[in-house]
Design an enzyme around this catalytic site. Structure first.
Site, PDB file in Angstrom:
ATOM      1  CG  MET A 155      -1.998   1.045   1.272  1.00  0.00           C
ATOM      2  SD  MET A 155      -2.974   1.265  -0.223  1.00  0.00           S
ATOM      3  CE  MET A 155      -3.897  -0.258  -0.282  1.00  0.00           C
ATOM      4  N   GLY A 156       1.431   1.556  -1.164  1.00  0.00           N
ATOM      5  CA  GLY A 156       2.191   2.797  -1.325  1.00  0.00           C
ATOM      6  C   GLY A 156       1.308   3.804  -2.062  1.00  0.00           C
ATOM      7  NE  ARG A 157       4.881   9.224  -3.544  1.00  0.00           N
ATOM      8  CZ  ARG A 157       6.091   8.717  -3.321  1.00  0.00           C
ATOM      9  NH1 ARG A 157       6.406   7.521  -3.738  1.00  0.00           N
ATOM     10  NH2 ARG A 157       7.005   9.437  -2.682  1.00  0.00           N
ATOM     11  CB  ILE A 158       0.833   2.920  -7.362  1.00  0.00           C
ATOM     12  CG1 ILE A 158       1.900   3.836  -7.970  1.00  0.00           C
ATOM     13  CG2 ILE A 158      -0.023   2.293  -8.471  1.00  0.00           C
ATOM     14  CD1 ILE A 158       2.969   3.142  -8.801  1.00  0.00           C
ATOM     15  CB  THR A 236       0.937  -2.751 -12.783  1.00  0.00           C
ATOM     16  OG1 THR A 236       0.394  -2.479 -11.485  1.00  0.00           O
ATOM     17  CG2 THR A 236      -0.180  -3.102 -13.735  1.00  0.00           C
ATOM     18  NE  ARG A 238      10.795  -2.521 -11.912  1.00  0.00           N
ATOM     19  CZ  ARG A 238      10.130  -1.404 -12.176  1.00  0.00           C
ATOM     20  NH1 ARG A 238       8.838  -1.456 -12.480  1.00  0.00           N
ATOM     21  NH2 ARG A 238      10.747  -0.243 -12.158  1.00  0.00           N
ATOM     22  CD  GLU A 267       9.552  -5.872 -17.997  1.00  0.00           C
ATOM     23  OE1 GLU A 267       9.963  -4.725 -18.242  1.00  0.00           O
ATOM     24  OE2 GLU A 267       8.679  -6.110 -17.167  1.00  0.00           O
ATOM     25  CG  HIS A 286       7.480  -2.143 -17.784  1.00  0.00           C
ATOM     26  ND1 HIS A 286       8.555  -2.696 -17.136  1.00  0.00           N
ATOM     27  CD2 HIS A 286       7.073  -1.121 -16.986  1.00  0.00           C
ATOM     28  CE1 HIS A 286       8.801  -2.033 -16.009  1.00  0.00           C
ATOM     29  NE2 HIS A 286       7.896  -1.067 -15.901  1.00  0.00           N
TER      30      HIS A 286
HETATM   31  C1  DGY Z   1       8.665   2.703 -12.859  1.00  0.00           C
HETATM   32  O1  DGY Z   1       8.639   3.931 -12.840  1.00  0.00           O
HETATM   33  O2  DGY Z   1       9.235   2.034 -12.016  1.00  0.00           O
HETATM   34  C2  DGY Z   1       7.968   2.041 -13.977  1.00  0.00           C
HETATM   35  O3  DGY Z   1       7.942   0.687 -13.889  1.00  0.00           O
HETATM   36  C3  DGY Z   1       8.551   2.491 -15.298  1.00  0.00           C
HETATM   37  O4  DGY Z   1       7.514   3.181 -15.842  1.00  0.00           O
END
Ligand code: DGY
Length: 320
Positions: A155-158, A236, A238, A267, A286
């Site tokens: 639970m970070g910013r995203i 989304t 890594r 990747e 990505h």
């Molecule tokens: C990040 O910023 O870490 C993303 O994966 C690249 O867009």
């Protein structure tokens, strides 16, 4: 004399022009192909600052080539492509670009969740391949998003930005995290649970942790076994945080229902990768932060960090 910098991928002119005002700039001019290791080894010897991207591996042996490198500015929030311990031992600063990509990455995470749940890519291919012969009751049926339970690991910013989108779809949100976030729980109406409970109760599991030795394969065979057979995994973050072999086994044996993947262990992911043979995988390259304004903001922030570093200031977004 202006400080010298090297940029590992072609950046928009507006960003490069800004850098040229204060630095002597060399840049890898190809937009689609990454800089070769050979070129990087030569360039790093000459420069005070390096601006790189997630596709560049900046390891200790590369840093050994650098004699006066002050800063490595990564155009990304994640920095698992850089050996930060080696950088810190050598007194090289490492910076990243947090904040500016939060909302865009949350948008993409939710879009991937929706595309996977409602089989959008498969449905589009079905139509284009001439398979749409009639309407029938159980045609291309997916999972409901509205009213379901979303589990967020990390639970970070995203994560917080993703909750706001989920709330618009009346989703119940569970989260697990290294530390509990009482204020966020109260503000966003989310519930803290342990990882096992989250995996057992969620209809959608989104992994949003950075890749570190502790989070490597945080979703492995045991975790996938706890998930519902109707559940969907979204990554989304890594590639390395999900064990791809275990994921393939879980998806191909219908232990879980589907997966949406923006990131992969390797990747670009090889086109013959087993996961890409599965119809219940939505795979994208990505692109979490890939909107025009956000990629520009990331490039500008990476440039600002770099300029601060080579001009002797302490950059704001210092990782180590
Ligand atoms: C990040 O910023 O870490 C993303 O994966 C690249 O867009």
């Amino acid at each position: 004399m202006k400080p010298k910098i090297y940029i590992t991928r072609k950046l928009p002119d507006i960003v490069v022009d800004r850098l040229r005002e204060v630095c002597e700039v060399s840049m890898w001019e190809e937009e689609e192909k990454p800089v070769t290791r050979e070129v990087l080894e030569l360039e790093i010897r000459k420069v005070d600052g390096l601006l790189c991207t997630v596709s560049d591996t900046i390891d200790e042996s590369l840093m050994n080539e650098a004699s006066h490198l002050k800063i490595i500015s990564n155009m990304a929030v994640g920095y698992n492509n850089i050996d930060i311990n080696a950088a810190s031992e050598k007194g090289i600063m490492v910076t990243n670009t947090p904040g500016v990509l939060t909302e865009t990455t949350a948008d993409l995470t939710f879009a991937l969740l929706m595309a996977t749940a409602r089989r959008l890519i498969e449905s589009s291919d079905y139509l284009r391949d001439g398979k749409w012969k009639s309407w029938y009751p159980m045609q291309l049926t997916g999972q409901d998003i509205n009213g379901s339970t979303l589990g967020i690991i990390g639970m970070g910013r995203i994560g917080e930005a993703l909750v706001k989108r989920a709330k618009g779809f009346d989703m119940k949100v569970l989260y697990s995290n290294r530390s509990r976030k009482l204020k966020v729980e109260e503000e966003l109406g989310i519930e803290y649970v342990d990882k096992e409970t989250l995996l057992q109760q969620s209809d959608f599991v989104c992994v949003l942790v950075p890749l570190t030795p502790e989070t490597k394969n945080i979703i492995d065979k045991e975790e996938l076994a706890l998930m519902k057979s109707s559940s969907v995994l979204i990554n989304t973050a890594r590639g390395g945080v999900v064990n791809e072999k275990a994921l393939y086994d879980a998806l191909s044996s219908n232990k879980i229902w589907a997966a949406g993947l923006d990131v992969f262990e390797q990747e670009p992911v090889p086109t013959d990768h087993p996961l890409l043979t599965l119809p219940n995988v939505v795979a994208i390259p990505h692109i979490g932060s890939s909107s025009i304004p956000t990629r520009l903001r990331m490039a500008q922030l990476a440039a600002t960090n770099l300029m601060d570093g080579v001009l002797g200031e302490i950059p704001k977004y210092l990782v180590k």
